[in-house]
Design an enzyme around this catalytic site. Sequence first.
Site, PDB file in Angstrom:
ATOM      1  N   LEU A  24       0.883  -1.164   0.000  1.00 15.92           N
ATOM      2  CA  LEU A  24       0.000   0.000   0.000  1.00 15.92           C
ATOM      3  C   LEU A  24       0.918   1.211   0.000  1.00 15.92           C
ATOM      4  O   LEU A  24       1.926   1.222   0.713  1.00 15.92           O
ATOM      5  CB  LEU A  24      -0.876   0.020   1.256  1.00 15.92           C
ATOM      6  CG  LEU A  24      -1.903  -1.107   1.414  1.00 15.92           C
ATOM      7  CD1 LEU A  24      -2.566  -1.025   2.782  1.00 15.92           C
ATOM      8  CD2 LEU A  24      -2.944  -1.037   0.317  1.00 15.92           C
ATOM      9  N   ASP A  25       0.591   2.227  -0.796  1.00 13.82           N
ATOM     10  CA  ASP A  25       1.498   3.377  -0.824  1.00 13.82           C
ATOM     11  C   ASP A  25       1.451   4.110   0.506  1.00 13.82           C
ATOM     12  O   ASP A  25       0.594   3.859   1.355  1.00 13.82           O
ATOM     13  CB  ASP A  25       1.220   4.288  -2.028  1.00 13.82           C
ATOM     14  CG  ASP A  25      -0.076   5.066  -1.911  1.00 13.82           C
ATOM     15  OD1 ASP A  25      -0.507   5.354  -0.784  1.00 13.82           O
ATOM     16  OD2 ASP A  25      -0.650   5.395  -2.964  1.00 13.82           O
ATOM     17  N   ALA A  26       2.388   5.007   0.708  1.00 10.04           N
ATOM     18  CA  ALA A  26       2.556   5.643   2.012  1.00 10.04           C
ATOM     19  C   ALA A  26       1.296   6.361   2.477  1.00 10.04           C
ATOM     20  O   ALA A  26       0.992   6.384   3.673  1.00 10.04           O
ATOM     21  CB  ALA A  26       3.738   6.616   1.973  1.00 10.04           C
TER      22      ALA A  26
ATOM     23  N   GLU B   3      -1.273   0.416  -3.982  1.00  7.57           N
ATOM     24  CA  GLU B   3      -2.321   1.438  -3.918  1.00  7.57           C
ATOM     25  C   GLU B   3      -1.870   2.653  -3.144  1.00  7.57           C
ATOM     26  O   GLU B   3      -1.268   2.532  -2.112  1.00  7.57           O
ATOM     27  CB  GLU B   3      -3.571   0.857  -3.273  1.00  7.57           C
ATOM     28  CG  GLU B   3      -4.533   0.306  -4.291  1.00  7.57           C
ATOM     29  CD  GLU B   3      -4.756   1.193  -5.487  1.00  7.57           C
ATOM     30  OE1 GLU B   3      -4.798   2.430  -5.377  1.00  7.57           O
ATOM     31  OE2 GLU B   3      -4.859   0.653  -6.577  1.00  7.57           O
TER      32      GLU B   3
END
Length: 276
Positions: free
Chosen positions: A118-120, A276
């Site tokens: 999952l993106d930051a 994401e």
Amino acid sequence: MTDATTGSVTQGGAEGVRLQKVLSAAGVASRRVIEDYIVAGRIRVNGVVVSELGRRIDPEKDLVDVDGTAVQLDVSKRYVMLNKPTGVVSSMRDENGRPDLRRFTQDYEERLYNVGRLDAETSGLLLLTNDGELAHVLAHPSFGVTKVYIAKVEGAVTAQTIAKLTKGVDLEDGPIAADKARLLDASTGSAARGKAASLVELTLHSGRNRIVRRMMAAVGHPVTELVRRQFGPLHLGTLPAGKTRELTKIELGALLTLSRRDTRAGTSDGEQQENE
């Protein structure tokens, strides 16, 4: 014991470990209860119903399921759910010194790794495990594991926009359609200040990079907040942000059943790993 060439299990014999002992050690039930399961035809080894109480198996090779749900025989494997908070990168060591996943795995004896990313700035459900085989199946986009996201977006989303998301939108790397989409709320956020916002739930099996954000931007509703609520059979539930918990036996069984089914199905490569 499993035949290395055929994958079959030896009928009886002195080799291997008794099925009752293996399943009891795996925490399924007591040996006496497992014997009742065998008599009732509720246990399969490599897809074949077990009928004899003396069945021996090779725990390292044979696949066992009870009532159609897969059982993990290797008790050294660990499966942990994390509600990843925003601001944390999906890496065990970030080269740029940003907050990473080590803070959530340092209290476990095993070396755990994240399944997918999952993106930051995206929060939500992330699976941590030391089961490399399962991680490969679940993270690889070709297996199409379903994920459910809730996105807070700019503007008032209409029914027509929801229909467009499921029909398909064109992105720079090709068209994409949500498996499901529904509007949860069209009046959230700072509407009082004249800035309408909406909550949209998207169900996808795509593994393309930042796909939810790109899809919503393509229909004119940029994402301001994004959380993943579901990954395959796993649901985030009430797990607080920044907290972890081990999977229940029911959750693990469902996850293993999914991974074994997808492995047998054998799908083709084709998309990037999710991020994401």
